[in-house]
Write a protein that holds these residues in place. Structure first.
Motif, PDB file in Angstrom:
ATOM      1  N   SER A   7      69.237 -47.644 -35.779  1.00  0.00           N
ATOM      2  CA  SER A   7      69.665 -47.719 -34.376  1.00  0.00           C
ATOM      3  C   SER A   7      69.139 -46.559 -33.549  1.00  0.00           C
ATOM      4  O   SER A   7      69.662 -46.248 -32.484  1.00  0.00           O
ATOM      5  N   GLU A   8      68.093 -45.917 -34.055  1.00  0.00           N
ATOM      6  CA  GLU A   8      67.554 -44.740 -33.376  1.00  0.00           C
ATOM      7  C   GLU A   8      67.073 -45.060 -31.968  1.00  0.00           C
ATOM      8  O   GLU A   8      67.176 -44.229 -31.057  1.00  0.00           O
ATOM      9  N   ASN A   9      66.549 -46.251 -31.773  1.00  0.00           N
ATOM     10  CA  ASN A   9      65.994 -46.635 -30.474  1.00  0.00           C
ATOM     11  C   ASN A   9      66.967 -47.454 -29.629  1.00  0.00           C
ATOM     12  O   ASN A   9      66.548 -48.199 -28.736  1.00  0.00           O
ATOM     13  N   VAL A  10      68.245 -47.315 -29.892  1.00  0.00           N
ATOM     14  CA  VAL A  10      69.273 -47.971 -29.075  1.00  0.00           C
ATOM     15  C   VAL A  10      69.900 -46.916 -28.174  1.00  0.00           C
ATOM     16  O   VAL A  10      70.479 -45.934 -28.656  1.00  0.00           O
ATOM     17  N   THR A  11      69.779 -47.098 -26.865  1.00  0.00           N
ATOM     18  CA  THR A  11      70.296 -46.107 -25.917  1.00  0.00           C
ATOM     19  C   THR A  11      71.137 -46.789 -24.839  1.00  0.00           C
ATOM     20  O   THR A  11      70.877 -47.940 -24.446  1.00  0.00           O
ATOM     21  N   LEU A  12      72.133 -46.076 -24.379  1.00  0.00           N
ATOM     22  CA  LEU A  12      72.991 -46.525 -23.278  1.00  0.00           C
ATOM     23  C   LEU A  12      73.136 -45.370 -22.308  1.00  0.00           C
ATOM     24  O   LEU A  12      73.625 -44.298 -22.668  1.00  0.00           O
ATOM     25  N   LYS A  13      72.710 -45.589 -21.068  1.00  0.00           N
ATOM     26  CA  LYS A  13      72.760 -44.542 -20.049  1.00  0.00           C
ATOM     27  C   LYS A  13      73.496 -45.075 -18.821  1.00  0.00           C
ATOM     28  O   LYS A  13      73.148 -46.136 -18.292  1.00  0.00           O
ATOM     29  N   ILE A  14      74.495 -44.319 -18.372  1.00  0.00           N
ATOM     30  CA  ILE A  14      75.279 -44.695 -17.189  1.00  0.00           C
ATOM     31  C   ILE A  14      75.242 -43.529 -16.206  1.00  0.00           C
ATOM     32  O   ILE A  14      75.548 -42.393 -16.571  1.00  0.00           O
ATOM     33  N   SER A  15      74.847 -43.805 -14.970  1.00  0.00           N
ATOM     34  CA  SER A  15      74.766 -42.756 -13.950  1.00  0.00           C
ATOM     35  C   SER A  15      75.480 -43.219 -12.679  1.00  0.00           C
ATOM     36  O   SER A  15      75.577 -44.411 -12.394  1.00  0.00           O
ATOM     37  N   GLY A  16      75.988 -42.246 -11.934  1.00  0.00           N
ATOM     38  CA  GLY A  16      76.702 -42.559 -10.694  1.00  0.00           C
ATOM     39  C   GLY A  16      78.206 -42.485 -10.875  1.00  0.00           C
ATOM     40  O   GLY A  16      78.722 -42.360 -11.990  1.00  0.00           O
ATOM     41  N   GLU A  17      78.920 -42.566  -9.766  1.00  0.00           N
ATOM     42  CA  GLU A  17      80.376 -42.474  -9.763  1.00  0.00           C
ATOM     43  C   GLU A  17      80.988 -43.856  -9.963  1.00  0.00           C
ATOM     44  O   GLU A  17      80.756 -44.774  -9.181  1.00  0.00           O
ATOM     45  N   ASP A  18      81.774 -44.006 -11.056  1.00  0.00           N
ATOM     46  CA  ASP A  18      82.354 -45.312 -11.358  1.00  0.00           C
ATOM     47  C   ASP A  18      83.812 -45.438 -10.930  1.00  0.00           C
ATOM     48  O   ASP A  18      84.375 -46.537 -10.966  1.00  0.00           O
ATOM     49  N   LYS A  19      84.444 -44.364 -10.514  1.00  0.00           N
ATOM     50  CA  LYS A  19      85.849 -44.419 -10.145  1.00  0.00           C
ATOM     51  C   LYS A  19      86.022 -45.042  -8.757  1.00  0.00           C
ATOM     52  O   LYS A  19      85.197 -44.868  -7.863  1.00  0.00           O
ATOM     53  N   GLY A  20      87.123 -45.782  -8.616  1.00  0.00           N
ATOM     54  CA  GLY A  20      87.432 -46.398  -7.331  1.00  0.00           C
ATOM     55  C   GLY A  20      86.649 -47.651  -7.024  1.00  0.00           C
ATOM     56  O   GLY A  20      86.695 -48.164  -5.903  1.00  0.00           O
ATOM     57  N   ARG A  21      85.931 -48.200  -7.993  1.00  0.00           N
ATOM     58  CA  ARG A  21      85.154 -49.421  -7.798  1.00  0.00           C
ATOM     59  C   ARG A  21      85.734 -50.549  -8.643  1.00  0.00           C
ATOM     60  O   ARG A  21      86.350 -50.303  -9.686  1.00  0.00           O
ATOM     61  N   ALA A  22      85.519 -51.761  -8.207  1.00  0.00           N
ATOM     62  CA  ALA A  22      85.998 -52.934  -8.951  1.00  0.00           C
ATOM     63  C   ALA A  22      84.854 -53.905  -9.157  1.00  0.00           C
ATOM     64  O   ALA A  22      83.911 -53.972  -8.359  1.00  0.00           O
ATOM     65  N   ILE A  23      84.956 -54.683 -10.245  1.00  0.00           N
ATOM     66  CA  ILE A  23      83.885 -55.606 -10.605  1.00  0.00           C
ATOM     67  C   ILE A  23      84.482 -56.774 -11.384  1.00  0.00           C
ATOM     68  O   ILE A  23      85.520 -56.616 -12.037  1.00  0.00           O
ATOM     69  N   PRO A  24      83.888 -57.958 -11.324  1.00  0.00           N
ATOM     70  CA  PRO A  24      84.377 -59.067 -12.160  1.00  0.00           C
ATOM     71  C   PRO A  24      84.209 -58.710 -13.638  1.00  0.00           C
ATOM     72  O   PRO A  24      83.193 -58.132 -14.024  1.00  0.00           O
ATOM     73  N   PRO A  25      85.171 -59.015 -14.476  1.00  0.00           N
ATOM     74  CA  PRO A  25      85.077 -58.632 -15.890  1.00  0.00           C
ATOM     75  C   PRO A  25      83.987 -59.393 -16.629  1.00  0.00           C
ATOM     76  O   PRO A  25      83.663 -60.539 -16.303  1.00  0.00           O
TER      77      PRO A  25
END
Length: 277
Positions: free
Chosen positions: A165-183
């Motif tokens: 799994s060496e080449n499996v990456t997950l990157k999250i950037s930006g502010e996620d608080k106070g936002r809503a999204i369909p599950p």
């Protein structure tokens, strides 16, 4: 033979109906001489006045009644459309639940076959994912923070079964608080990447990125196309499911691009007009 008495003419006048007249007298009697009487004019004007007094209010009342009826029918049609969309979304969610469970159980099964020590941890991760599915995913909107935690837990579950799994990456950037999204709006793409992203040598190459801005979120995932993907006729119900949900939830407010060059499979999705949690 006696002559008729002379006529004594008076001044010419105009009555209320527009008829010109001139009074005259003969032998002490009074009479009126009609000089000019337009045909029908003296009868038409009172009729027209009555029409104006009665017709215009009736016309306004009829137009108002037609508008109110149209408004009522239009509101009813919108309510029916909303209920149809809600029913269709619920159907899509119901289809997604067993699809997710099937893939997760496959992961745990693969660990158990290898007698991996991570099997118990995988069961714990699955229970956390199922808790989210039961108590959160049934809502119309969920906090973006919880959805991202769900994605992280799912990726961790999948990493347990991978030999490389060496080449499996997950990157999250930006502010996620106070936002809503369909599950569960991204999970189908992630599931398919893990399902088809392992090559002949058992190596898995998957890159996942989520970029959050003020009013939108961009999702990007890229994976190598493995032997299973090349021999499969379709990607299953998951991808078709998410396409339908996007069309219902984000009409004209999303961009979805899918690229497949036979070696890599890439998905780019942008959701606009994010709602507040």
């Amino acid at each position: 033979m006696s002559q008729p008495p002379p006529l004594i003419n008076g001044p010419m006048g105009l009555n209320g109906n527009g008829v010109r007249y001139r009074p005259f007298s003969s032998s002490g009697s009074r009479a009126v001489e009609l000089i000019d009487m337009p045909r029908g004019d003296f009868r038409f004007r009172p009729f027209f006045a009555s029409f104006v007094r009665l017709g215009i209010p009736y016309s306004i009342s009829s137009i108002l009644r037609i508008y109110l009826e149209w408004k009522k029918n239009n509101n009813l049609r919108e309510e029916i459309e909303k209920e149809n969309i809600k029913s269709e979304l619920q159907l899509l969610k119901n289809q997604l639940d067993p699809h997710f469970l099937f893939n997760s159980l496959n992961t745990i099964y693969a660990l158990s076959v290898k007698k991996s020590l991570d099997t118990s941890q995988a069961v714990v991760n699955l229970s956390e994912l199922m808790r989210y599915m039961i108590y959160e995913a049934d809502k119309d909107m969920v906090p973006l923070t919880k959805e991202l935690d769900y994605i992280k837990s799912y990726v961790q579950l999948q990493l347990l079964r991978l030999s490389d799994s060496e080449n499996v990456t997950l990157k999250i950037s930006g502010e996620d608080k106070g936002r809503a999204i369909p599950p569960l709006i991204f999970i189908s793409f992630i599931e398919n990447a893990f399902k088809y992203g392992t090559d002949y040598n058992g190596k898995t190459s998957i890159r996942i990125e989520l970029c959050i801005s003020n009013e939108s979120i961009r999702f990007f995932i890229d994976n190598k196309i493995g032997v299973i993907r090349k021999s499969a006729k379709s990607s299953g119900i998951g991808l078709e499911n998410v396409r339908n949900r996007l069309n219902l939830l984000y009409p004209n407010m999303h961009t979805l691009r899918v690229f497949n060059n036979g070696i890599n499979y890439r998905v780019e999705l942008e959701l606009k007009n994010l709602k507040s949690a």
